[in-house]
Design a protein around this motif. Sequence first.
Motif, short mmCIF file in Angstrom:
data_model
loop_
_atom_site.label_atom_id
_atom_site.label_comp_id
_atom_site.label_asym_id
_atom_site.label_seq_id
_atom_site.Cartn_x
_atom_site.Cartn_y
_atom_site.Cartn_z
N ASP A 1 15.63 -4.50 24.39
CA ASP A 1 14.65 -5.55 24.65
C ASP A 1 13.86 -5.22 25.94
O ASP A 1 12.63 -5.30 25.97
CB ASP A 1 15.41 -6.89 24.80
N TYR B 1 2.95 -10.23 24.61
CA TYR B 1 4.32 -10.63 24.89
C TYR B 1 4.42 -11.04 26.36
O TYR B 1 4.65 -10.22 27.24
CB TYR B 1 5.25 -9.46 24.57
N HIS C 1 6.45 -5.46 20.44
CA HIS C 1 7.72 -5.60 21.15
C HIS C 1 8.89 -5.67 20.17
O HIS C 1 9.89 -4.97 20.34
CB HIS C 1 7.66 -6.86 22.02
N HIS D 1 15.11 -10.78 17.46
CA HIS D 1 15.65 -11.45 18.64
C HIS D 1 14.68 -12.48 19.23
O HIS D 1 15.09 -13.49 19.77
CB HIS D 1 16.10 -10.44 19.71
N ASP D 2 13.36 -12.23 19.10
CA ASP D 2 12.39 -13.17 19.66
C ASP D 2 11.73 -14.04 18.59
O ASP D 2 10.67 -14.62 18.84
CB ASP D 2 11.29 -12.40 20.43
#
Length: 190
Positions: A160, A17, A27, A51-52
């Motif tokens: 996060d 990441y 992550h 979210h990513d």
Amino acid sequence: MADRLLEAFLGSAARLYGGEPVTELAHSLQCAELAREAGADEDLQLASLLHDVGRFAVDPREILDQKDQTRGAAAGARGHHEVGADLIAPWVPARVAWLVRMHAEAKRYLCATEPGYYDALTPGSRFTMTLQGGAMTTDDAARRAQHPWMADAVRLRRWDDLAKMPDKVTEPIEAWAPLLRHHFGRVRPI
Ligand SMILES: [Fe+2]
């Protein structure tokens, strides 16, 4: 779509990441578990997990704010938060897509509103923020604070930021498969 996402998550285990000491998969899993442990509702957990998604489930040339700038972005590339939110929007509640879209903005928001937040960011996170527009102006932050989902976006942002623990053991992505299949296992809506 559920299979595509699960495959993309599994593929993200092969990449670190950004400059952080965790894989992209670890992550995402850490972020989702932090949300669950904090008592977040299911949609907020889903947003934390996804979210990513714009980093690993789309063609990287579509992404402007890549941590690895050697991959090169195509003309028209956008932030991973925008691309990820657009990817999932047809399948998830509006709040989930909004939270994914806002997770970069939430970092810019916290830099404007919380003394010391910027200093605590990792170098990788500072770097992508410069590509995402830098700290928000005070006026923009005040406007953002009015949004009913902003507090959730800030919570997600904090998970996060924390989800970079090198040796943290989490459940595998398969543990989230039922939730992913619930939303993405249908024929594409619209
Ligand atoms: Fe992240």
